[in-house]
Write an enzyme that holds these catalytic residues in place. Structure first.
Site, PDB file in Angstrom:
ATOM      1  N   LYS A 184       1.049  -1.254  -0.126  1.00 29.41           N
ATOM      2  CA  LYS A 184       0.030  -0.813  -0.035  1.00 29.41           C
ATOM      3  C   LYS A 184       0.557   1.541   0.211  1.00 29.41           C
ATOM      4  O   LYS A 184       1.972   1.594   1.528  1.00 29.41           O
ATOM      5  CB  LYS A 184      -1.161   0.214   1.296  1.00 29.41           C
ATOM      6  N   SER A 237      -9.777   2.155   2.628  1.00 34.07           N
ATOM      7  CA  SER A 237      -9.003   2.731   1.922  1.00 34.07           C
ATOM      8  C   SER A 237      -7.475   1.885   0.765  1.00 34.07           C
ATOM      9  O   SER A 237      -7.195   2.185   0.181  1.00 34.07           O
ATOM     10  CB  SER A 237      -8.232   3.620   2.809  1.00 34.07           C
ATOM     11  N   SER A 262     -10.107   0.215   6.555  1.00 35.74           N
ATOM     12  CA  SER A 262      -9.550   0.308   5.559  1.00 35.74           C
ATOM     13  C   SER A 262      -9.186  -0.889   5.379  1.00 35.74           C
ATOM     14  O   SER A 262      -8.660  -1.250   3.675  1.00 35.74           O
ATOM     15  CB  SER A 262      -8.606   1.115   5.617  1.00 35.74           C
TER      16      SER A 262
END
Ligand code: GLN
Length: 494
Positions: free
Chosen positions: A79, A160, A184
């Site tokens: 990420k 997210s 998330s």
């Protein structure tokens, strides 16, 4: 040869160790899938050479008879919230565009030390603020999943960690890192039919992760199944003196401890989560999950988490408050973007840089956060929200005197279409309603795929455990996984 990109973490690790295939072959296969999937926009930057280098190192260690590590030969997606030395790290914001860290985050370093390689940096909601990936400066990720209505509406991969969820479900990576501040990891996992676990707050070091809300942020793995999550979490977790909130506890052998026997365990079903007008497919999947856990020997007990309805408003005060403070560091002086209008002074530079560098959702959070922390409103909002947070922790403490784990849906709906909620922040925030309570209490929580809804979209079930009891969470997740037999994957259209 079988398509190596259908393999998960355990299968790759074991296959490389056994010599069934080389780590380089694995890396090449995933690099090829990544290169062919630009339409999903899952990656901000791809790093095929890093994946190959790590794989070569693994193959060389194997040739030399050396141990390969927990993640030996496994390429992963990272990420783009984790600082990676020498590779641009943006948090999907314009303000950090071009920022190339001089240091590596603790969690990513641990993964490389365990033998993993990096396929690239994954797209996300800007500064991890969002539930659909639509706040990224680099364009939204498109979920590989589509409704079964014959249309080709682009679906949200969740957020997210939407690049992570899309990449794993589309077979661009066997696993990826995520971070979870208020859902998330879990919500995007649920939206894309994969597994993900947010460990107890403090298990994974926050050092080198771009901060959103420091008292809530936790890293965790997103992967195809529960075992893969257990393996990767072992590699990611551990005490780090560089993070003052890091837990000084040994990392348990979660993979070795996996068991789908629930005899003697009590599963709590929170009454307050059964909301009026609940999505029928979500309610049915929850009932099915209850039946599966019962079938595995668990006793089902109804529990009460009475302050649940205050969790979402409290979260949307605390998280923006912390964000407004954390994001004050982006001022045009130290990182990334600098906007210096002609003849401007220092204040003008701050203002111009921040105006140009932050997206609308990030600005909204900074404004809310600054407001709730301001002198006249601090007690009415921030102090009040902190009190609610304490009450929510007490709710869980009481509940865990009656049960060992709690089962609930991960999200109130399956994935929604891109654009369907993006102009209504409140509708978007409401999607986090089942995820934020465990975040506020710092508890381990996992989402596992439980089936498809009538539109052919994945649904996730969430298991929340006592502090430090990731094992109990993983084991209940394993029960659901084994009974759900979830094998659906998105049809390749990209
Ligand atoms: N969707 C939530 C938010 O927008 C949670 C995000 C997260 O966990 N990083 O704040």
């Amino acid at each position: 040869m079988t398509d190596l990109t259908n393999l998960g973490v355990a299968a790759i690790r074991d296959g490389v160790a056994a010599g069934d295939f080389t780590a380089v072959e694995v890396a090449e296969a995933f690099n090829a899938n990544v290169a062919a999937a630009a339409a999903l926009n899952a990656f901000i930057v791809t790093t095929p050479e890093r994946a190959i280098e790590a794989a070569q190192a693994t193959d060389a260690r194997r040739a030399a008879g050396q141990p390969l590590g927990k993640m030996g030969g496994v390429p992963i997606g990272m990420k783009d919230l984790f600082a990676t030395k020498g590779v641009q790290t943006t948090a999907a914001s314009h303000i950090l565009e071009g920022f190339v860290p001089e240091y590596e985050s603790t969690v990513s370093q641990k993964l490389w030390d365990a033998g993993a390689g990096m396929l690239g940096k994954l797209n996300l909601d800007q500064f991890a603020m969002g539930s659909s990936n639509e706040t990224s400066y680099f364009g939204n990720v498109i979920s590989p999943w589509r409704r079964n209505d014959g249309g080709n509406a682009a679906m949200a991969p969740g957020g997210s960690s939407g690049g992570s969820s899309a990449a794993v479900s589309a077979r661009l990576a066997p696993a990826a890192t995520g971070t979870d501040t208020g859902g998330s990891i879990r919500q995007p996992a649920a939206f894309t039919g994969i597994s993900g676990i947010k460990p107890t707050y403090g298990r994974c070091s926050r050092w080198g992760i771009v901060a959103f809300a420091s008292s809530l942020d936790q890293a965790g793995p997103m992967a195809r199944d529960v075992r893969d999550c257990a393996i990767m979490l072992e590699a990611m977790a551990g005490f780090d003196p560089k993070d003052a909130t890091s837990l000084d506890l040994p990392v348990p052998a979660w993979e070795a401890g996996l068991s789908a026997d629930m005899k003697g365990k009590k599963v709590g079903i929170p009454r307050e989560y059964r909301m009026d007008g609940m999505d029928a497919d979500v309610a049915a999947s929850w009932d099915q999950g209850i039946a599966w856990l019962k079938d595995a020997g668990a006793e089902i007990v109804e529990i009460s988490l009475p302050h649940t309805k205050y969790a979402l408003p409290a979260y949307y005060i605390i998280a923006p408050a912390e964000a407004s403070s954390n994001l004050a560091r982006y001022d045009g002086v130290r990182y990334g973007l600098r906007d210096l209008p002609d003849g401007a002074g220092l204040q003008d530079m701050y203002a111009a840089t921040r105006a140009a560098g932050f997206g609308p959702e990030v600005k909204r959070r900074i404004l809310i956060g600054t407001y709730v922390l301001s002198a006249g409103f601090y007690d009415a909002y921030y102090t009040q929200a902190q009190k609610v947070r304490t009450l929510i922790s007490h709710d869980y403490k009481n509940a865990f005197t009656e049960c060992d784990v709690i089962l609930a849906p991960t999200a109130p709906t399956a994935a929604f279409g891109l654009g369907e909620k993006s102009d209504d922040p409140l509708a978007m925030y409401l999607n986090d309603v089942f995820a934020v309570p465990a975040s506020l209490a710092g508890l381990p929580a996992m989402s596992v795929p439980a089936g498809l809804n009538r539109e052919g979209l994945p649904l996730g079930l969430q298991i929340v455990g006592r502090p430090f009891d990731e094992q109990g969470v993983l084991n209940a997740g394993l029960v659901i996984e084994q009974r759900a037999h979830f094998s659906a994957k998105p049809e390749r259209w990209w």
